[in-house]
Scaffold this active site. Structure first.
Site, short mmCIF file in Angstrom:
data_model
loop_
_atom_site.label_atom_id
_atom_site.label_comp_id
_atom_site.label_asym_id
_atom_site.label_seq_id
_atom_site.Cartn_x
_atom_site.Cartn_y
_atom_site.Cartn_z
N ASP A 1 -2.98 2.34 -5.95
CA ASP A 1 -1.70 2.20 -5.08
C ASP A 1 -1.79 1.30 -4.17
OD1 ASP A 1 -4.23 2.87 -3.70
OD2 ASP A 1 -3.06 4.37 -2.31
N GLU A 2 -2.33 -0.06 -4.54
CA GLU A 2 -2.36 -1.12 -3.68
C GLU A 2 -2.34 -2.37 -4.54
OE1 GLU A 2 -5.59 -1.71 -0.81
OE2 GLU A 2 -6.18 0.40 -0.92
N ASP B 1 0.84 -1.17 0.01
CA ASP B 1 -0.06 -0.10 0.24
C ASP B 1 0.87 1.27 0.24
OD1 ASP B 1 -3.04 0.61 1.74
OD2 ASP B 1 -1.88 2.18 0.68
#
Length: 418
Positions: free
Chosen positions: A113-114, A11
């Site tokens: 973003d993960e 993350d």
DNA sequence: TCTGGGGTCCTAGGACCC
DNA sequence: TCTGGGGTCCTAGGACCC
């Protein structure tokens, strides 16, 4: 030492802000945005722009994600706000994914973003897994300049909850025997899958922490939440078994939509039509660039009073033609609108079919001509920018011919279930 | 803290079929 | 004529995620 199976969740810390900071440093800027009160925010020209990401110094001064811009300025008058740059985010995201793929062949992009990594092709001890997580974290920081949290779990829910623990730039584990000490004390709204309204309902029956939920009677939960009660109780106990799916995000798009908050409250149908046409232009253009035809069109309205309504209609024939879609959009809008002042409008298409095997409708004799025209328009827009061609109705109308937040994003895999 | 835009999934009720 | 039960499709809306 015992070898086990692990899932990692990676993350990016304050993704949009970190990425903007890195890009500016690379372009020779001296100040690192992460070290001053700064934020990424919606277009400040538009009303009600909100904070999308904030730096640590800004957060310390009370700036919060999803806060209205002017409130953020009240908390922090010297806040530096920058508009989002989705193309930059895509590039940063892809750079991170390519590093992650060197650690596992099975990487699921869960959002910009993960990522989830399935580490089960290898057999590691816990210590080896932790060492690899640190290696991933440090390599991303060294090579790409931004920090991440890595969560190590035995399935996706535990990996994800582990990565959310303490930020930034940390590795956390969530092994079975750690559920009680690391997960259960957290406030129940922190659990993936428990949003605002579930939290309110849970609090009402005395559930305050994730541990309370884990130990709540399943009968009561099923009565209150139907089958979802079992899902969130399982999550609270670290029970979840979905696969890490190795796809890049846009291979299985289910719907394409654009929506916009209008600069002023719309009370005239003609104004609404212009906004709807510009949204339809965006949506249809994205549809064609995916090579899809649509069979379902929906329109949504948010009124100034914040009430929300929507209508959808299934089409007899699949289409990717702007004006065919728009005709339905306009009809749906006319059915829907109660003449209240409109704050926000949205257009969305779904139920896709590949355009490779497009069936001509005997009712559309001009379809070939229209399809050729639209593909020329698309090509010009790609080459010269989306504003090169404008439908006559938009000239001097005060509306943009193409609207919607993210224009030509390929990336759309933000989903609410693991 | 009710504010933005892009999504996915689930459920309930009505229509319609046999 | 209206009574049963089962199934599927369609639509509206709610909830969640980032």
């Amino acid at each position: 030492m015992k070898k086990e199976k692990f899932i990692f969740h990676v993350d990016v810390n304050s993704a949009f802000l970190s990425w903007e900071a890195v890009a500016r440093l690379q372009h020779g800027e001296k100040t690192d945005l992460r070290t001053i009160p700064s934020a990424i925010g919606g277009d400040p020209v538009k009303r009600s722009g909100i904070i999308l990401a904030a730096s640590k110094p800004a957060k310390k001064l009370g700036v919060r994600t999803a806060q209205v811009l002017h409130e953020a300025f009240l908390q922090c008058p010297n806040l530096k706000v920058f508009p989002p740059d989705y193309h930059l985010y895509m590039r940063c995201s892809e750079a991170m994914v390519s590093i992650l793929r060197t650690y596992s062949p099975l990487v699921q992009k869960f959002s910009v973003d993960e990522c989830f990594l399935d580490m089960n092709d290898f057999s590691y001890t816990r210590q080896e897994a932790i060492d690899i997580a640190y290696k991933i974290k440090n390599q991303i920081e060294d090579q790409l300049g931004f920090t991440v949290n890595v969560g190590i779990g035995y399935n996706k829910i535990t990996a994800k909850m582990a990565s959310e623990l303490e930020k930034p730039n940390k590795v956390h584990t969530m092994f079975p025997e750690e559920i009680e000490s690391k997960l259960w004390p957290l406030e129940v709204g922190e659990l993936f899958g428990v949003g605002h309204s579930s939290k309110v309902k849970l609090n009402a029956i005395g559930v305050e922490t994730i541990g309370d939920l884990a130990n709540m009677s399943i009968d009561i939960l099923k009565y209150k939440f139907k089958s979802y009660g079992q899902v969130i109780k399982n999550y609270a106990n670290g029970i979840e078994s979905s696969e890490v799916r190795n796809f890049s995000g846009y291979e299985k798009i289910k719907s394409i939509g654009n929506s916009t908050t209008i600069k002023f409250d719309v009370t005239e149908a003609d104004d609404a039509y212009k906004v709807l046409l510009s949204l339809t232009e965006m949506v249809a253009s994205r549809l064609r660039s995916e090579g899809f035809l649509t069979q379902l069109v929906s329109v949504s309205i948010r009124y100034a009073s914040l009430g929300h309504v929507s209508h959808q209609r299934k089409l007899f024939h699949y289409t990717d033609q702007t004006m065919q879609i728009y005709k339905i959009v306009e009809e749906l809008f006319n059915d829907l609108w109660n003449k209240e002042a409109i704050r926000h409008l949205g257009v969305r298409v779904s139920k896709f079919h590949s355009n490779v095997s497009y069936q001509y409708s005997i009712f559309d004799e001009d379809i070939d001509k229209h399809r050729k025209l639209e593909s020329v328009v698309d090509a010009l827009r790609i080459k010269y920018g989306k504003n090169i061609l404008t439908r006559a109705g938009f000239l001097h109308s005060g509306f943009s011919a193409m609207s919607g937040g993210v224009s030509d994003e390929k990336y759309t895999d933000m989903i609410s279930s693991l």
